[in-house]
Design a protein around this motif. Structure first.
Motif, PDB file in Angstrom:
ATOM      1  N   MET A 178      60.315 -41.891  31.369  1.00 35.06           N
ATOM      2  CA  MET A 178      61.224 -40.812  31.021  1.00 35.06           C
ATOM      3  C   MET A 178      62.072 -40.442  32.235  1.00 35.06           C
ATOM      4  O   MET A 178      61.760 -40.830  33.374  1.00 35.06           O
ATOM      5  N   ASN A 179      63.138 -39.735  31.974  1.00 35.83           N
ATOM      6  CA  ASN A 179      64.063 -39.350  33.043  1.00 35.83           C
ATOM      7  C   ASN A 179      63.447 -38.222  33.867  1.00 35.83           C
ATOM      8  O   ASN A 179      63.281 -37.103  33.396  1.00 35.83           O
ATOM      9  N   ARG A 180      63.094 -38.513  35.124  1.00 38.29           N
ATOM     10  CA  ARG A 180      62.459 -37.531  35.999  1.00 38.29           C
ATOM     11  C   ARG A 180      63.394 -37.035  37.098  1.00 38.29           C
ATOM     12  O   ARG A 180      62.940 -36.415  38.055  1.00 38.29           O
ATOM     13  N   LYS A 181      64.664 -37.299  36.940  1.00 36.41           N
ATOM     14  CA  LYS A 181      65.627 -36.915  37.972  1.00 36.41           C
ATOM     15  C   LYS A 181      66.145 -35.494  37.761  1.00 36.41           C
ATOM     16  O   LYS A 181      66.316 -35.038  36.627  1.00 36.41           O
ATOM     17  N   ILE A 182      66.398 -34.799  38.876  1.00 39.14           N
ATOM     18  CA  ILE A 182      67.022 -33.477  38.863  1.00 39.14           C
ATOM     19  C   ILE A 182      68.261 -33.549  39.761  1.00 39.14           C
ATOM     20  O   ILE A 182      68.146 -33.790  40.961  1.00 39.14           O
ATOM     21  N   ASP A 183      69.428 -33.379  39.159  1.00 34.04           N
ATOM     22  CA  ASP A 183      70.708 -33.412  39.892  1.00 34.04           C
ATOM     23  C   ASP A 183      70.935 -34.736  40.609  1.00 34.04           C
ATOM     24  O   ASP A 183      71.649 -34.799  41.613  1.00 34.04           O
ATOM     25  N   ASN A 184      70.281 -35.794  40.106  1.00 31.54           N
ATOM     26  CA  ASN A 184      70.468 -37.137  40.664  1.00 31.54           C
ATOM     27  C   ASN A 184      70.053 -37.262  42.134  1.00 31.54           C
ATOM     28  O   ASN A 184      70.315 -38.280  42.769  1.00 31.54           O
ATOM     29  N   ASP A 185      69.430 -36.245  42.681  1.00 30.97           N
ATOM     30  CA  ASP A 185      69.011 -36.280  44.081  1.00 30.97           C
ATOM     31  C   ASP A 185      67.495 -36.206  44.251  1.00 30.97           C
ATOM     32  O   ASP A 185      66.952 -36.713  45.227  1.00 30.97           O
ATOM     33  N   PHE A 186      66.824 -35.548  43.311  1.00 30.52           N
ATOM     34  CA  PHE A 186      65.388 -35.347  43.437  1.00 30.52           C
ATOM     35  C   PHE A 186      64.687 -35.974  42.248  1.00 30.52           C
ATOM     36  O   PHE A 186      65.079 -35.772  41.096  1.00 30.52           O
ATOM     37  N   LEU A 187      63.655 -36.750  42.547  1.00 31.66           N
ATOM     38  CA  LEU A 187      62.862 -37.409  41.509  1.00 31.66           C
ATOM     39  C   LEU A 187      61.510 -36.720  41.412  1.00 31.66           C
ATOM     40  O   LEU A 187      60.747 -36.690  42.380  1.00 31.66           O
ATOM     41  N   ILE A 188      61.221 -36.141  40.246  1.00 32.99           N
ATOM     42  CA  ILE A 188      59.958 -35.431  40.041  1.00 32.99           C
ATOM     43  C   ILE A 188      58.806 -36.431  40.046  1.00 32.99           C
ATOM     44  O   ILE A 188      58.836 -37.411  39.292  1.00 32.99           O
ATOM     45  N   PRO A 189      57.786 -36.233  40.877  1.00 37.59           N
ATOM     46  CA  PRO A 189      56.619 -37.130  40.839  1.00 37.59           C
ATOM     47  C   PRO A 189      55.963 -37.090  39.464  1.00 37.59           C
ATOM     48  O   PRO A 189      55.825 -36.024  38.850  1.00 37.59           O
ATOM     49  N   ALA A 190      55.568 -38.251  38.980  1.00 34.59           N
ATOM     50  CA  ALA A 190      55.008 -38.338  37.625  1.00 34.59           C
ATOM     51  C   ALA A 190      53.757 -37.482  37.472  1.00 34.59           C
ATOM     52  O   ALA A 190      53.548 -36.828  36.444  1.00 34.59           O
ATOM     53  N   ALA A 191      52.901 -37.464  38.499  1.00 32.35           N
ATOM     54  CA  ALA A 191      51.636 -36.725  38.398  1.00 32.35           C
ATOM     55  C   ALA A 191      51.837 -35.216  38.432  1.00 32.35           C
ATOM     56  O   ALA A 191      50.951 -34.467  38.006  1.00 32.35           O
ATOM     57  N   SER A 192      52.987 -34.753  38.932  1.00 30.86           N
ATOM     58  CA  SER A 192      53.197 -33.311  39.078  1.00 30.86           C
ATOM     59  C   SER A 192      53.377 -32.607  37.744  1.00 30.86           C
ATOM     60  O   SER A 192      53.288 -31.378  37.683  1.00 30.86           O
ATOM     61  N   ILE A 193      53.621 -33.368  36.669  1.00 31.41           N
ATOM     62  CA  ILE A 193      53.802 -32.731  35.367  1.00 31.41           C
ATOM     63  C   ILE A 193      52.535 -32.018  34.924  1.00 31.41           C
ATOM     64  O   ILE A 193      52.564 -31.052  34.162  1.00 31.41           O
ATOM     65  N   TYR A 194      51.370 -32.474  35.441  1.00 31.52           N
ATOM     66  CA  TYR A 194      50.099 -31.841  35.078  1.00 31.52           C
ATOM     67  C   TYR A 194      49.979 -30.436  35.663  1.00 31.52           C
ATOM     68  O   TYR A 194      49.145 -29.640  35.205  1.00 31.52           O
ATOM     69  N   SER A 195      50.791 -30.125  36.663  1.00 29.98           N
ATOM     70  CA  SER A 195      50.742 -28.785  37.244  1.00 29.98           C
ATOM     71  C   SER A 195      51.188 -27.728  36.242  1.00 29.98           C
ATOM     72  O   SER A 195      50.842 -26.548  36.393  1.00 29.98           O
ATOM     73  N   LEU A 196      51.943 -28.131  35.222  1.00 30.07           N
ATOM     74  CA  LEU A 196      52.366 -27.172  34.200  1.00 30.07           C
ATOM     75  C   LEU A 196      51.174 -26.618  33.433  1.00 30.07           C
ATOM     76  O   LEU A 196      51.204 -25.466  32.989  1.00 30.07           O
ATOM     77  N   ALA A 197      50.136 -27.431  33.269  1.00 30.81           N
ATOM     78  CA  ALA A 197      48.926 -26.937  32.596  1.00 30.81           C
ATOM     79  C   ALA A 197      48.266 -25.846  33.429  1.00 30.81           C
ATOM     80  O   ALA A 197      47.810 -24.827  32.891  1.00 30.81           O
ATOM     81  N   ALA A 198      48.225 -26.045  34.762  1.00 30.35           N
ATOM     82  CA  ALA A 198      47.654 -25.019  35.640  1.00 30.35           C
ATOM     83  C   ALA A 198      48.501 -23.758  35.618  1.00 30.35           C
ATOM     84  O   ALA A 198      47.967 -22.636  35.606  1.00 30.35           O
ATOM     85  N   ILE A 199      49.811 -23.920  35.587  1.00 36.42           N
ATOM     86  CA  ILE A 199      50.699 -22.758  35.525  1.00 36.42           C
ATOM     87  C   ILE A 199      50.481 -21.993  34.219  1.00 36.42           C
ATOM     88  O   ILE A 199      50.415 -20.762  34.201  1.00 36.42           O
ATOM     89  N   GLY A 200      50.366 -22.733  33.120  1.00 38.56           N
ATOM     90  CA  GLY A 200      50.112 -22.087  31.833  1.00 38.56           C
ATOM     91  C   GLY A 200      48.792 -21.352  31.813  1.00 38.56           C
ATOM     92  O   GLY A 200      48.685 -20.251  31.252  1.00 38.56           O
ATOM     93  N   MET A 201      47.763 -21.932  32.432  1.00 41.02           N
ATOM     94  CA  MET A 201      46.450 -21.290  32.470  1.00 41.02           C
ATOM     95  C   MET A 201      46.494 -20.016  33.307  1.00 41.02           C
ATOM     96  O   MET A 201      45.973 -18.970  32.890  1.00 41.02           O
TER      97      MET A 201
END
Length: 224
Positions: free
Chosen positions: A1-24
């Motif tokens: 999937m497209n993990r780029k932000i403003d074509n300059d920063f690439l979101i690490p794939a594993a960091s998406i799991y941090s959203l679960a911690a944020i939600g908790m």
């Protein structure tokens, strides 16, 4: 999937799991600071809602999270089918955010509720083992989840094509998510039946009786 932000920063794939911690974290904070005071006045319960009710709400969020995950994965496979060359690179990784946040919210109810249950409802002599029981449940669930994946992989491969292919674009994870949603629904149904028949241990009453016994013992000693 497209993990780029403003074509300059690439979101690490594993960091998406941090959203679960944020939600908790968000769900626990909102529950303790906002919902508990309101529910305490409405229900007259010290915790706002009963422990098993809190766990049940977490199970509902878990089921909803699996449904959302199935729908998002189905959409991703549709994008891949329409654009085989680019695949799902045209689809933003933030499509995965809702399911992880929902699962995090569910953990904020169910995992914290389990921790309260194993500490509050175990016998007083075993209270020190309550947290160990809580962690044992999570560990056993991880082993069972791995076993479930192995079984599903073997059965689906035997009857056609495995849902877990080498390439995600040829896999059918959406069907696996629907299976998990159905299992969560059945689990919730059984849980509600059992939970409605459960009798809570009255901690406050036990403490009051213990204090009364101490006073009675002191009185007898003085008279003697």
């Amino acid at each position: 999937m497209n993990r780029k932000i403003d074509n300059d920063f690439l979101i690490p794939a594993a960091s998406i799991y941090s959203l679960a911690a944020i939600g908790m974290i968000a769900s626990v904070t909102i529950y303790e600071k906002i919902l508990v005071p309101v529910l305490r006045q409405a229900t007259g319960t010290e915790r706002g809602i009963k422990i098993l009710q809190r766990i049940g709400i977490g199970m509902v969020f878990s089921m909803i999270g699996m449904i959302v995950a199935a729908l998002v994965e189905k959409k991703r496979l549709g994008v891949v089918e329409k654009n085989p060359q680019t695949g799902s690179l045209s689809m933003s990784v933030f499509w995965l955010a809702p399911q992880f946040v929902i699962l995090g919210i569910g953990d904020g109810f169910s995992l914290v509720g389990l921790q309260e249950y194993f500490y509050d409802q175990v016998p007083d002599s075993m209270r020190s083992l309550g947290i160990a029981f809580y962690l044992s449940v999570i560990g056993a669930a991880n082993f069972l989840s791995s076993l479930l994946i192995t079984i599903v992989d073997h059965v689906t491969e035997k009857h056609g094509k495995s849902w877990f292919g080498v390439d995600l674009n040829t896999s059918r994870l959406d069907k696996f998510y629907w299976l998990l949603a159905i299992m969560n629904m059945l689990n919730l149904w059984v849980y509600v039946i059992v939970a409605r028949r459960y009798s809570y241990k009255n901690v406050q009453r036990s403490a009051a009786v213990a204090v009364a016994d101490c006073y009675n013992g002191d009185g007898v000693g003085s008279m003697a």
